[in-house]
Motif scaffolding. Structure first.
Motif, PDB file in Angstrom:
ATOM      1  N   PRO A  35       0.828  -1.205   0.000  1.00  0.00           N
ATOM      2  CA  PRO A  35       0.000   0.000   0.000  1.00  0.00           C
ATOM      3  C   PRO A  35       0.864   1.258   0.000  1.00  0.00           C
ATOM      4  O   PRO A  35       1.845   1.336   0.754  1.00  0.00           O
ATOM      5  CB  PRO A  35      -0.795  -0.116   1.308  1.00  0.00           C
ATOM      6  CG  PRO A  35      -0.025  -1.059   2.154  1.00  0.00           C
ATOM      7  CD  PRO A  35       0.668  -2.003   1.222  1.00  0.00           C
ATOM      8  N   LEU A  36       0.520   2.212  -0.834  1.00  0.00           N
ATOM      9  CA  LEU A  36       1.182   3.512  -0.770  1.00  0.00           C
ATOM     10  C   LEU A  36       0.746   4.192   0.526  1.00  0.00           C
ATOM     11  O   LEU A  36      -0.431   4.207   0.863  1.00  0.00           O
ATOM     12  CB  LEU A  36       0.776   4.374  -1.962  1.00  0.00           C
ATOM     13  CG  LEU A  36       1.339   3.944  -3.315  1.00  0.00           C
ATOM     14  CD1 LEU A  36       0.687   4.746  -4.434  1.00  0.00           C
ATOM     15  CD2 LEU A  36       2.841   4.156  -3.341  1.00  0.00           C
ATOM     16  N   ASP A  77      -5.031  -1.243   3.169  1.00  0.00           N
ATOM     17  CA  ASP A  77      -5.321  -0.850   1.802  1.00  0.00           C
ATOM     18  C   ASP A  77      -4.921   0.612   1.670  1.00  0.00           C
ATOM     19  O   ASP A  77      -5.178   1.402   2.586  1.00  0.00           O
ATOM     20  CB  ASP A  77      -6.842  -1.007   1.585  1.00  0.00           C
ATOM     21  CG  ASP A  77      -7.278  -0.750   0.162  1.00  0.00           C
ATOM     22  OD1 ASP A  77      -6.740   0.172  -0.473  1.00  0.00           O
ATOM     23  OD2 ASP A  77      -8.178  -1.462  -0.308  1.00  0.00           O
ATOM     24  N   GLU A  78      -4.314   0.978   0.567  1.00  0.00           N
ATOM     25  CA  GLU A  78      -3.889   2.367   0.416  1.00  0.00           C
ATOM     26  C   GLU A  78      -5.083   3.327   0.305  1.00  0.00           C
ATOM     27  O   GLU A  78      -4.913   4.531   0.410  1.00  0.00           O
ATOM     28  CB  GLU A  78      -2.938   2.517  -0.784  1.00  0.00           C
ATOM     29  CG  GLU A  78      -3.542   2.209  -2.139  1.00  0.00           C
ATOM     30  CD  GLU A  78      -2.478   2.033  -3.224  1.00  0.00           C
ATOM     31  OE1 GLU A  78      -1.411   1.458  -2.934  1.00  0.00           O
ATOM     32  OE2 GLU A  78      -2.718   2.476  -4.361  1.00  0.00           O
ATOM     33  N   TRP A  79      -6.264   2.771   0.107  1.00  0.00           N
ATOM     34  CA  TRP A  79      -7.485   3.574   0.031  1.00  0.00           C
ATOM     35  C   TRP A  79      -8.022   3.900   1.430  1.00  0.00           C
ATOM     36  O   TRP A  79      -8.940   4.704   1.584  1.00  0.00           O
ATOM     37  CB  TRP A  79      -8.530   2.805  -0.803  1.00  0.00           C
ATOM     38  CG  TRP A  79      -9.694   3.631  -1.224  1.00  0.00           C
ATOM     39  CD1 TRP A  79     -10.966   3.576  -0.743  1.00  0.00           C
ATOM     40  CD2 TRP A  79      -9.716   4.666  -2.224  1.00  0.00           C
ATOM     41  NE1 TRP A  79     -11.773   4.488  -1.363  1.00  0.00           N
ATOM     42  CE2 TRP A  79     -11.038   5.174  -2.278  1.00  0.00           C
ATOM     43  CE3 TRP A  79      -8.737   5.212  -3.066  1.00  0.00           C
ATOM     44  CZ2 TRP A  79     -11.402   6.196  -3.156  1.00  0.00           C
ATOM     45  CZ3 TRP A  79      -9.100   6.232  -3.931  1.00  0.00           C
ATOM     46  CH2 TRP A  79     -10.411   6.707  -3.973  1.00  0.00           C
ATOM     47  N   ASP A  80      -7.457   3.287   2.460  1.00  0.00           N
ATOM     48  CA  ASP A  80      -7.899   3.566   3.832  1.00  0.00           C
ATOM     49  C   ASP A  80      -7.715   5.051   4.163  1.00  0.00           C
ATOM     50  O   ASP A  80      -6.779   5.702   3.698  1.00  0.00           O
ATOM     51  CB  ASP A  80      -7.096   2.720   4.834  1.00  0.00           C
ATOM     52  CG  ASP A  80      -7.698   1.323   5.014  1.00  0.00           C
ATOM     53  OD1 ASP A  80      -8.712   1.014   4.345  1.00  0.00           O
ATOM     54  OD2 ASP A  80      -7.153   0.550   5.817  1.00  0.00           O
ATOM     55  N   ARG A  93      -2.954   6.685  -0.029  1.00  0.00           N
ATOM     56  CA  ARG A  93      -2.408   6.797  -1.386  1.00  0.00           C
ATOM     57  C   ARG A  93      -2.202   8.264  -1.780  1.00  0.00           C
ATOM     58  O   ARG A  93      -1.137   8.652  -2.248  1.00  0.00           O
ATOM     59  CB  ARG A  93      -3.388   6.112  -2.350  1.00  0.00           C
ATOM     60  CG  ARG A  93      -3.079   6.236  -3.839  1.00  0.00           C
ATOM     61  CD  ARG A  93      -4.186   5.494  -4.635  1.00  0.00           C
ATOM     62  NE  ARG A  93      -4.191   5.751  -6.059  1.00  0.00           N
ATOM     63  CZ  ARG A  93      -3.663   4.933  -6.983  1.00  0.00           C
ATOM     64  NH1 ARG A  93      -3.065   3.829  -6.612  1.00  0.00           N
ATOM     65  NH2 ARG A  93      -3.730   5.235  -8.268  1.00  0.00           N
ATOM     66  N   ASN A  98      -5.377  11.260  -8.300  1.00  0.00           N
ATOM     67  CA  ASN A  98      -5.117  10.540  -7.056  1.00  0.00           C
ATOM     68  C   ASN A  98      -4.906  11.442  -5.849  1.00  0.00           C
ATOM     69  O   ASN A  98      -4.782  10.940  -4.732  1.00  0.00           O
ATOM     70  CB  ASN A  98      -3.915   9.618  -7.253  1.00  0.00           C
ATOM     71  CG  ASN A  98      -4.188   8.573  -8.316  1.00  0.00           C
ATOM     72  OD1 ASN A  98      -5.164   7.842  -8.225  1.00  0.00           O
ATOM     73  ND2 ASN A  98      -3.364   8.537  -9.360  1.00  0.00           N
ATOM     74  N   MET A 154      -9.717  14.101  -2.820  1.00  0.00           N
ATOM     75  CA  MET A 154     -10.308  13.402  -1.651  1.00  0.00           C
ATOM     76  C   MET A 154     -11.142  12.181  -2.031  1.00  0.00           C
ATOM     77  O   MET A 154     -11.622  12.061  -3.141  1.00  0.00           O
ATOM     78  CB  MET A 154     -11.232  14.376  -0.912  1.00  0.00           C
ATOM     79  CG  MET A 154     -12.430  14.803  -1.767  1.00  0.00           C
ATOM     80  SD  MET A 154     -13.720  15.636  -0.792  1.00  0.00           S
ATOM     81  CE  MET A 154     -14.920  15.980  -2.112  1.00  0.00           C
ATOM     82  N   ARG A 155     -11.351  11.300  -1.043  1.00  0.00           N
ATOM     83  CA  ARG A 155     -12.289  10.190  -1.234  1.00  0.00           C
ATOM     84  C   ARG A 155     -13.720  10.701  -1.312  1.00  0.00           C
ATOM     85  O   ARG A 155     -14.546  10.125  -2.009  1.00  0.00           O
ATOM     86  CB  ARG A 155     -12.191   9.213  -0.056  1.00  0.00           C
ATOM     87  CG  ARG A 155     -10.963   8.336  -0.107  1.00  0.00           C
ATOM     88  CD  ARG A 155     -10.900   7.421   1.099  1.00  0.00           C
ATOM     89  NE  ARG A 155     -12.015   6.497   1.135  1.00  0.00           N
ATOM     90  CZ  ARG A 155     -12.239   5.620   2.118  1.00  0.00           C
ATOM     91  NH1 ARG A 155     -11.402   5.566   3.141  1.00  0.00           N
ATOM     92  NH2 ARG A 155     -13.259   4.810   2.084  1.00  0.00           N
ATOM     93  N   ARG A 169     -14.010   4.728  -4.881  1.00  0.00           N
ATOM     94  CA  ARG A 169     -13.230   5.163  -6.021  1.00  0.00           C
ATOM     95  C   ARG A 169     -14.157   5.591  -7.154  1.00  0.00           C
ATOM     96  O   ARG A 169     -15.180   4.955  -7.405  1.00  0.00           O
ATOM     97  CB  ARG A 169     -12.368   4.014  -6.547  1.00  0.00           C
ATOM     98  CG  ARG A 169     -11.228   3.596  -5.648  1.00  0.00           C
ATOM     99  CD  ARG A 169     -10.657   2.260  -6.123  1.00  0.00           C
ATOM    100  NE  ARG A 169      -9.528   1.815  -5.304  1.00  0.00           N
ATOM    101  CZ  ARG A 169      -9.662   1.247  -4.102  1.00  0.00           C
ATOM    102  NH1 ARG A 169     -10.865   1.045  -3.587  1.00  0.00           N
ATOM    103  NH2 ARG A 169      -8.589   0.876  -3.428  1.00  0.00           N
ATOM    104  N   ASN A 227     -11.467  10.738  -8.398  1.00  0.00           N
ATOM    105  CA  ASN A 227     -10.508  10.621  -7.286  1.00  0.00           C
ATOM    106  C   ASN A 227      -9.575   9.410  -7.395  1.00  0.00           C
ATOM    107  O   ASN A 227      -8.779   9.166  -6.492  1.00  0.00           O
ATOM    108  CB  ASN A 227     -11.229  10.631  -5.932  1.00  0.00           C
ATOM    109  CG  ASN A 227     -12.109   9.416  -5.706  1.00  0.00           C
ATOM    110  OD1 ASN A 227     -11.983   8.411  -6.415  1.00  0.00           O
ATOM    111  ND2 ASN A 227     -12.998   9.490  -4.738  1.00  0.00           N
TER     112      ASN A 227
END
Lengths: 548, 548
Positions: free
Chosen positions: A20-21, A183-186, A208, A399, A402-403, B13, B17
């Protein structure tokens, strides 16, 4: 339909080739590679990267022991102090989400954030204990309150709770084996917008994006190894544009600063050889207008990154003379801070000062880590022509967006309509592709059916030698619908009246754009130096009602 | 079990984003922001970023029109020319996978790569047309052959095919609307290992890794804006360590070079103000040993990134004197080129020259974009103590590690056993965490049950003033199992015999590590300057058989 190719077989993700990034690993690396490098300076305090990392791990460990884990919100009400930097690492190392609260908010707004974000912990600096007590009472939540008593703070304020920050850290393990995010989406952090219209919205950042914007800062700022960074930008603002994480990539030094004052800034820059700092235009004004007693010679040209408003010509000249190199950035809370840069062309150095200022006033082009930036029709989403004239809405995708807004799917959906993030800023695209803001959607003035950019009128006023600041808003008008109403702050010792300024604007502005009303006095500003136009709009509206 | 939190709801996602990471967007940005900046220099040719981008889009469009798409392999047999740079963008912009072939391979090896990689197109420079014709005949594949007739090449060679590179580009659309990859995990390139043991293995890179290593290069190399980069490193080697993509992030200038010659390097550095170049130690030797006629004064200190072997003390001193700042990197084809850097500490500048060289000889620490680097027991995967002595296998994990080996799941699985990439390099971890290679697994010499590092023996020999290069391999021995056999290349005009060198090594090496055989003569090297130890091992084995 996707065709299966030889590259789609037996070449899957596994822990060896996919991680994960996250910006958290940057600190681990800095602490291992440059353990003795000074990471944090605060007053007489010096902490190395090894010490900073150990304290962050203690914090993560103590939070975990308290039952804080993935997806829990940890709110902080802190100045730009060592604890604030530590929370940027220690909180997400526990899997939790950092919610930095704006210290200038009132108790009701803070209570809203604590309740909406469902904070389980609040870390509070003694300076803000009064407002925090009120906010906690209003929020009606039971949460762990941790008091930070910063030795550099000598003012009023009491410990609130049952737990002291240093004591809390002492319980933690300096070798705590924290985990990378699943997860990098966290989520890594939660940043509430200023809420000038309605309730604040909770902007959610992910690992990320924070990792990538941090890399983008190094590239865009050409940081080099071991920069010395002065904390003039509040870390509660977009996580300090991600600089708490950015500096670990290059093992830089954080120079903390509780209060932005000209004398302290010059003293710290001179003493520690500061190389970079960020701030709104108000910070540049402070630096330029510093007294001789406050000024100190700079060790070298210092890089200043500014955003929030285009730097005016006079300010650019003053900054250059004072020894700074100013870069103009643009972004929003929703884009992790700056995601757009006024990328400078060396050949522009040869332009006259006013032409240089005009180039510098443009918001510019995307960061290398922002995948898309455009000006589009807000309804059709069609790209506007690059003619420097056709207005549209500035939109971003990529990227470092924001989410979304926490627990606010309607606002999230509206913000992302058509697969682009709608910034709410209106602007144009120049022939060279550089984007320039013309107004916030809500700041446009529509007079006799014509759109007037409040920024354009402000620019004209600002060029008058007596004007320190100007803000223009729409004033309701029976005949024209709206007319431009200017609020003007004069320089100390300077004088000008409304007629002077009207005369000044003539020839600089089309007749229909001329301000019809001019009000003198200090402008209301947010903690980050943004003029609070909604207050001015109220005043203009009130004035209009009195007249009619 | 993962607990559902407030951050797991309505924050998904979407195109606004989340975009695939890819280096391709870096070129789009450079061409839009700095369209007139010189992107490519080759002889008298100058191409701007706008022109480079248009040509890459033409290439992508022409390939697409030819039916090339996602997951198709496009092989190229090119020198470091403009076409080679264009293929790094144009091929993946068509969704295809770039396979850069090593121009020093023989026809059989090239044929193997073409067949194994299932190439559908081969772009070939006229210089390599002879070997390409043979390889094509052996590969027995029907594919589109595109001839590039570089004006800077005046030597022998014929067009092979039916299609000229410039004519092919002319058919393409300079405004071609290429698509981002479906997924950042999609393959971007295929790089065959040198295959010193068995058939070459096809290392697959993805867009995510290429994008990240490129950012890592900018950060690690502190590139700044508009660097001028000299192409001494072959682009067929790990995609030129990702520098074809890296330069677009900072709108740098590629200075092409077909052949690495001292005179040409100095001339180009002086003429174009080169700031950075990369190369194996052999390139440093060329620069240091250049004649006065070949030398030109450098415009400023030039950054030189080297890998493949630690730079010896004498070379470092020579490079410093010649005006270069050398950074030692380490990586493999499997890690996109360099993923490890000998991060320098300013305080080491105060050490004596030999101590500095000893620090510089260490491979170092992970790039900020490599998530894990360690030395571990190859069997148990336990981390070795950081004592500078205990040997283990160097292992990596992270986003700049290959997807795996194409059509070779057994090798892929072995390489990734236990969730770490096994480099096959043996080394130690120093107290400060810096990794140092001691040997390739297959280069270790086991004599009387003791492990001998061939690098240690080589170091001792190399310090002798008459020695230009030394390589040590295992020689089968009836009594000891193996003994160290040294192959030595003497400096021009210098003389030394076996006894001199044995005497030299005494006191510098433990008795059991002393070379038992010394053979004088030129060392066989690969195109990238690596000594071909497998050839030497064969010779040592043959010698041993003759003796017994």
């Amino acid at each position: 339909m996707r065709r299966d190719t030889i590259y789609d077989r037996d070449l899957d993700r596994n822990p060896a080739n996919h991680q994960p990034l996250t910006p958290l690993g940057y600190l681990d690396r800095a602490a291992r590679v440059f353990p003795d490098q000074v990471a944090v300076i605060h007053g007489s305090l010096r902490r190395s990267y090894a010490e900073l990392y150990a304290r962050c791990r203690r914090l993560a460990s103590a939070l975990a022991a308290h039952g804080i884990g993935r997806g829990d919100t940890v709110a902080v009400l802190l100045a730009n102090t060592p604890a604030m930097i530590e929370c940027h690492y220690g909180v997400p190392m526990a899997g939790a989400v950092l919610n930095t609260l704006n210290t200038r908010l009132d108790a009701a707004a803070l209570a809203f954030c604590l309740a909406h974000g469902e904070a389980k912990v609040l870390v509070v600096d003694r300076e803000f204990s009064g407002i925090a007590r009120e906010a906690l009472a209003q929020a009606g939540r039971s949460l762990l309150v941790i008091d930070d008593d910063d030795p550099e703070y000598a003012g009023a304020g009491e410990a609130l709770g049952t737990c002291d920050y240093e004591a809390f850290l002492a319980k933690g393990d300096p070798e705590h084996d924290w985990a990378m995010p699943d997860d990098e989406w966290d989520a890594i952090s939660l940043n509430y917008t200023s809420g000038t219209t309605g309730d604040p919205k909770g902007v959610v950042y992910h690992h990320r994006g924070a990792a990538l914007l941090s890399l983008g800062n190094v590239v865009t700022g050409a940081l080099g190894q071991h920069p010395v960074y002065l904390w003039t930008l509040p870390m509660f603002h977009c996580n300090g544009w991600c600089f708490p994480w950015t500096l670990s990539i290059v093992a830089g030094t954080h120079v903390c600063l509780r209060q932005v004052r000209a004398g302290a800034m010059y003293a710290l820059m001179a003493e520690h050889g500061v190389t970079h700092l960020c701030g709104a235009p108000i910070v540049m004004q402070l630096l330029i207008n510093a007294s001789d007693a406050e000024r100190r010679p700079l060790p070298h040209r210092v890089a200043f990154f500014t955003a929030a408003a285009p730097p005016p010509e006079a300010v650019l000249a003053g900054m250059r003379e004072a020894g700074f190199a100013v870069t103009h950035l643009y972004g929003l809370t929703e884009s992790y801070g700056p995601a757009v840069v006024n990328a400078w062309h060396a050949e522009w150095d040869d332009l006259p000062a006013d032409a240089q200022a005009a180039k510098k006033a443009r918001q510019g082009v995307r960061y290398p880590v922002l995948e898309g930036l455009d000006v589009r029709d807000p309804e059709t989403l069609e790209s506007v022509p690059a003619d420097g004239k056709t207005m549209g809405e500035v939109m971003m995708r990529g990227n470092v967006v924001m989410r979304g807004y926490l627990k606010n799917p309607a606002s999230t959906e509206a913000a992302f309509r058509g697969g682009w993030f709608h910034t709410g800023d209106l602007g144009v695209k120049h022939a060279d592709g550089y984007v320039q803001l013309k107004d916030r959607s809500k700041d446009i003035i529509i007079s006799g059916g014509e759109n007037i950019s409040s920024i354009e009128v402000e620019d004209a006023l600002f060029k008058h030698p007596a004007v320190a600041a100007a803000a223009v808003v729409a004033k309701p008008d029976d005949k024209w619908g709206e007319t431009p109403c200017a609020f003007v702050e004069l320089k100390e010792g300077a004088s000008a009246d409304a007629d002077d300024l009207i005369r000044w604007c003539r020839g600089r502005l089309a007749a229909y754009k001329m301000p019809r009303t001019i009000v003198f006095g200090e402008l209301p500003k947010t903690s980050t130096g943004k003029v609070q136009k909604y207050l001015l709009r109220e005043r203009a509206r009130a004035g209009s009602e009195q007249e009619s």
